[in-house]
Design a protein around this motif. Sequence first.
Motif, short mmCIF file in Angstrom:
data_model
loop_
_atom_site.label_atom_id
_atom_site.label_comp_id
_atom_site.label_asym_id
_atom_site.label_seq_id
_atom_site.Cartn_x
_atom_site.Cartn_y
_atom_site.Cartn_z
N ARG A 9 0.86 -1.19 0.00
CA ARG A 9 0.00 0.00 0.00
C ARG A 9 0.89 1.23 0.00
O ARG A 9 1.80 1.35 0.80
N MET A 10 0.61 2.12 -0.93
CA MET A 10 1.38 3.36 -1.03
C MET A 10 0.46 4.42 -1.62
O MET A 10 -0.28 4.15 -2.56
N ASP A 11 0.53 5.59 -1.06
CA ASP A 11 -0.23 6.70 -1.63
C ASP A 11 0.33 6.98 -3.02
O ASP A 11 1.53 7.25 -3.16
N PRO A 12 -0.50 6.90 -4.05
CA PRO A 12 0.01 7.12 -5.41
C PRO A 12 0.73 8.46 -5.58
O PRO A 12 1.65 8.57 -6.38
N ALA A 13 0.32 9.46 -4.83
CA ALA A 13 0.97 10.77 -4.93
C ALA A 13 2.40 10.74 -4.41
O ALA A 13 3.20 11.61 -4.73
N ASP A 14 2.75 9.73 -3.62
CA ASP A 14 4.10 9.62 -3.06
C ASP A 14 5.05 8.80 -3.92
O ASP A 14 6.24 8.71 -3.62
N MET A 15 4.56 8.21 -4.99
CA MET A 15 5.39 7.28 -5.75
C MET A 15 6.59 7.95 -6.41
O MET A 15 7.67 7.37 -6.45
N GLY A 16 6.44 9.15 -6.92
CA GLY A 16 7.57 9.85 -7.51
C GLY A 16 8.66 10.11 -6.49
O GLY A 16 9.85 9.92 -6.76
N LEU A 17 8.27 10.52 -5.31
CA LEU A 17 9.22 10.76 -4.22
C LEU A 17 9.89 9.45 -3.80
O LEU A 17 11.10 9.41 -3.55
N GLU A 59 5.19 2.09 -13.22
CA GLU A 59 3.82 2.46 -12.86
C GLU A 59 3.50 3.91 -13.23
O GLU A 59 2.34 4.25 -13.46
N LEU A 60 4.51 4.74 -13.27
CA LEU A 60 4.32 6.18 -13.51
C LEU A 60 4.55 6.60 -14.96
O LEU A 60 4.31 7.76 -15.30
N THR A 61 5.00 5.70 -15.80
CA THR A 61 5.44 6.05 -17.15
C THR A 61 4.40 6.84 -17.92
O THR A 61 4.71 7.86 -18.53
N SER A 62 3.16 6.39 -17.92
CA SER A 62 2.14 7.09 -18.72
C SER A 62 1.93 8.53 -18.25
O SER A 62 1.59 9.40 -19.05
N LEU A 63 2.16 8.78 -16.98
CA LEU A 63 2.03 10.14 -16.46
C LEU A 63 3.31 10.96 -16.68
O LEU A 63 3.26 12.18 -16.80
N ALA A 124 9.39 15.92 -8.07
CA ALA A 124 8.73 17.23 -8.13
C ALA A 124 7.44 17.20 -8.95
O ALA A 124 6.46 17.87 -8.60
N ILE A 125 7.41 16.42 -10.00
CA ILE A 125 6.22 16.33 -10.85
C ILE A 125 5.02 15.85 -10.05
O ILE A 125 3.90 16.32 -10.22
N PHE A 126 5.25 14.92 -9.15
CA PHE A 126 4.14 14.32 -8.39
C PHE A 126 3.92 14.97 -7.03
O PHE A 126 3.05 14.53 -6.29
N GLU A 127 4.69 16.00 -6.73
CA GLU A 127 4.49 16.69 -5.47
C GLU A 127 3.14 17.41 -5.49
O GLU A 127 2.82 18.13 -6.43
#
Length: 132
Positions: A9-17, A59-63, A124-127
């Motif tokens: 479980r991980m907050d998707p908004a935290d994945m970039g960090l 997981e983040l590639t499309s974004l 930074a993109i997902f912050e």
Amino acid sequence: MRDGWSDQRMDPADMGLRAHEIIENAEQFELTGRTDYGSGTNLATASANIDGTRQILAELTSLLVPRDAGLAQLDASLDRAQQDLDARHHGGTWTPLAELTRAQRERVNADFGDLLERLAPVAAIFEVRRTA
């Protein structure tokens, strides 16, 4: 990690960090030998950290594609770091960090420093930006 990843479980908004933090922790703990305790496995763990970072980035590639012009350079940097670590992996064993030559150690350290710089925009993109 492969077997348990889907249950994490991980907050998707935290994945970039998290992608950045995985490499940052590898640099801080594995490449300094702080977590070795005589096992000689720091480079194996650093390699696993690259794998984990790749999983998050997948997981983040499309974004990321429309937002990060440096994505191709990031992929190349990941490949270079992995290749340099793989060169220290021989028949199921890893070269202990203490046995690397100065040039080898500098190269691995430079690889991870480059990765940190290239992962900073991803974080930074997902912050989450607050407007109030």
